[in-house]
Design an enzyme around this catalytic site. Structure first.
Site, PDB file in Angstrom:
ATOM      1  N   LYS A   1      19.281  22.520  48.938  1.00 55.89           N
ATOM      2  CA  LYS A   1      19.871  22.066  47.666  1.00 55.89           C
ATOM      3  C   LYS A   1      20.298  23.304  46.862  1.00 55.89           C
ATOM      4  O   LYS A   1      21.450  23.708  46.941  1.00 55.89           O
ATOM      5  CB  LYS A   1      18.901  21.157  46.926  1.00 55.89           C
ATOM      6  CG  LYS A   1      18.600  19.896  47.778  1.00 55.89           C
ATOM      7  CD  LYS A   1      17.279  19.293  47.439  1.00 55.89           C
ATOM      8  CE  LYS A   1      16.686  18.418  48.494  1.00 55.89           C
ATOM      9  NZ  LYS A   1      17.349  17.164  48.762  1.00 55.89           N
TER      10      LYS A   1
ATOM     11  N   ASP B   1       6.198  20.974  44.682  1.00 51.87           N
ATOM     12  CA  ASP B   1       7.363  20.779  45.544  1.00 51.87           C
ATOM     13  C   ASP B   1       8.585  20.928  44.634  1.00 51.87           C
ATOM     14  O   ASP B   1       8.851  20.072  43.796  1.00 51.87           O
ATOM     15  CB  ASP B   1       7.301  19.376  46.168  1.00 51.87           C
ATOM     16  CG  ASP B   1       8.568  19.045  46.959  1.00 51.87           C
ATOM     17  OD1 ASP B   1       9.488  19.888  47.015  1.00 51.87           O
ATOM     18  OD2 ASP B   1       8.624  17.930  47.527  1.00 51.87           O
TER      19      ASP B   1
ATOM     20  N   TRP C   1       9.110  11.043  47.537  1.00 52.72           N
ATOM     21  CA  TRP C   1       8.682  12.287  48.189  1.00 52.72           C
ATOM     22  C   TRP C   1       7.253  12.648  47.844  1.00 52.72           C
ATOM     23  O   TRP C   1       6.487  13.075  48.705  1.00 52.72           O
ATOM     24  CB  TRP C   1       9.639  13.441  47.871  1.00 52.72           C
ATOM     25  CG  TRP C   1      11.019  13.161  48.391  1.00 52.72           C
ATOM     26  CD1 TRP C   1      12.144  12.948  47.658  1.00 52.72           C
ATOM     27  CD2 TRP C   1      11.402  13.013  49.767  1.00 52.72           C
ATOM     28  NE1 TRP C   1      13.201  12.672  48.489  1.00 52.72           N
ATOM     29  CE2 TRP C   1      12.779  12.709  49.784  1.00 52.72           C
ATOM     30  CE3 TRP C   1      10.721  13.106  50.981  1.00 52.72           C
ATOM     31  CZ2 TRP C   1      13.487  12.501  50.971  1.00 52.72           C
ATOM     32  CZ3 TRP C   1      11.422  12.896  52.161  1.00 52.72           C
ATOM     33  CH2 TRP C   1      12.780  12.608  52.145  1.00 52.72           C
TER      34      TRP C   1
END
Ligand code: PMP
Length: 359
Positions: A194, A170, A102
């Site tokens: 999440k 992030d 990511w």
């Protein structure tokens, strides 16, 4: 209905009561005679949802009014674009810490808009550890971007470092998992699916002075300042996703970040110990201090047992433990809504699986 023990990486497990409240609101929102799916994003009811969610985010992250809270479309990936679009001019340089698939994707997106300097990377080690945080960061960097929890490889920065240039994080896969110094960040974001709700919305928290640092003229949808001015209702907001996030925020506040952190540590400890003890599995991340509380990654010593372990789990109502396609093996996500009971059941299944191989 019997619920599965859900260890999916995202969308991840949500608490039963949040699901029940969301389901009730789909039928009738607060006795209004309307479904949450039917209310206007410009009405009073939704304004109250936005307001409460903003207050709760500030409270949970121990931040003041100098931070703006936004709910945006486009998932984590759109933030990989919006950060450089807003803060990285064509000739500017941003620093990135490369710790996983990511963060790497964030680097690739940033390169469309300006220059990227990779300040630290664990790519050479297949991301099985964290690199050292850079000792010196040049003051002329536009910002430094890092990924606080690496969802695919299972490493995590357990604290937020201080930085001499704007720090952007992030936090998609570990927001609200523990008490940490959110105020060391000038901006952080989290795709909600999440620890912060359902897919379809991304939480963006940004210091108000950052809103003045825009480096180029952008269409309003992609411009943080314009989104802030419109209080996240620039266009039709994902009302239901934001409401689900509000339910998660209330749940998080009711349990308390300290209690959540304590339980997350207990769950992670339980599982890491079992993987270490079990003769059939190998942990992916060796260094204890780098291991994620949220995603526990491991492999089967004999790859031939991989499929049968997944089937063994499935037979016990355990789901979501297959590793990401880029590294294979197993990944168990222990997000805030995953219970100690579910984690124990998985550890028990791992033991039983080992015994079944002995006989
Ligand atoms: N960042 C991290 C840390 C992630 O784990 C993910 C997705 N799992 C993303 C970004 C991308 O999020 P999205 O799919 O919402 O674009």
């Amino acid at each position: 209905m019997s619920r599965k023990l859900n260890f999916n990486a995202g969308p991840g497990a949500l608490p039963d009561e949040v699901l029940q409240q969301a389901a009730n609101a789909v039928i009738d929102y607060n006795n209004s005679g309307l479904s949450i799916l039917e209310i206007s994003h410009r009405g009073n009811a939704f304004a109250a949802i936005i307001e409460e969610s903003k207050q709760l985010v500030r409270e949970l992250c121990e931040l003041g009014d100098d931070y703006e809270v936004l709910w945006l479309h486009g998932g984590g990936r759109l933030q990989f674009c919006m950060v450089p679009m807003n803060f990285l001019g064509d000739d500017d340089i941003a620093g990135y810490i490369d710790t996983d698939h990511w963060s790497h994707a964030a680097i690739e997106y940033a390169q469309y808009y300006g220059n990227v300097q990779v300040l630290a990377s664990s790519k050479e080690n297949n991301y099985n550890r964290l690199p050292l945080w850079p000792e010196k960061i040049a003051v002329d960097l536009s910002y430094v971007h890092f990924t606080s929890n690496n969802t695919i490889y299972g490493t995590q920065w357990h604290s937020v470092p201080e930085c001499n240039v704007p720090l952007v994080a992030d936090m998609s896969s570990d927001i609200f998992c523990s008490r940490r110094d959110y105020k060391h960040c000038d901006m952080f974001y989290a795709a909600a699916q999440k620890n912060a709700g359902a897919a379809g919305v991304t939480l963006v928290v940004i210091r108000k002075d950052m809103l003045e640092r825009g480096r180029r003229k952008l269409p309003s949808m992609l411009d943080y300042k314009a989104q802030a001015k419109e209080n996240s209702v620039l266009n039709t907001s994902p009302v239901f996703a934001i409401y689900t996030s509000l339910l998660m925020l209330r749940w998080t506040k009711n349990r308390g970040i300290d209690a959540i952190e304590k339980e997350n540590k207990l769950k992670a400890d339980l599982l890491y110990k079992e993987v270490e003890r079990n003769s059939l599995f190998n942990l992916y991340v060796e260094k204890k201090e780098d291991r994620s509380l949220m995603n526990v990654c491991f492999t089967a010593i004999d790859p031939g047992t991989e499929k049968s372990f997944l089937k063994f789990c499935d037979d016990r109502n355990i789901t979501g433990v297959k590793g990401h396609r880029s590294i294979g093996g197993f990944r168990v996500s222990l997000y805030n809504a995953v219970t100690v009971r579910a984690t124990k059941a998985l550890a028990e299944a791992m033991k039983e699986f080992e015994q079944s191989k002995d006989n």
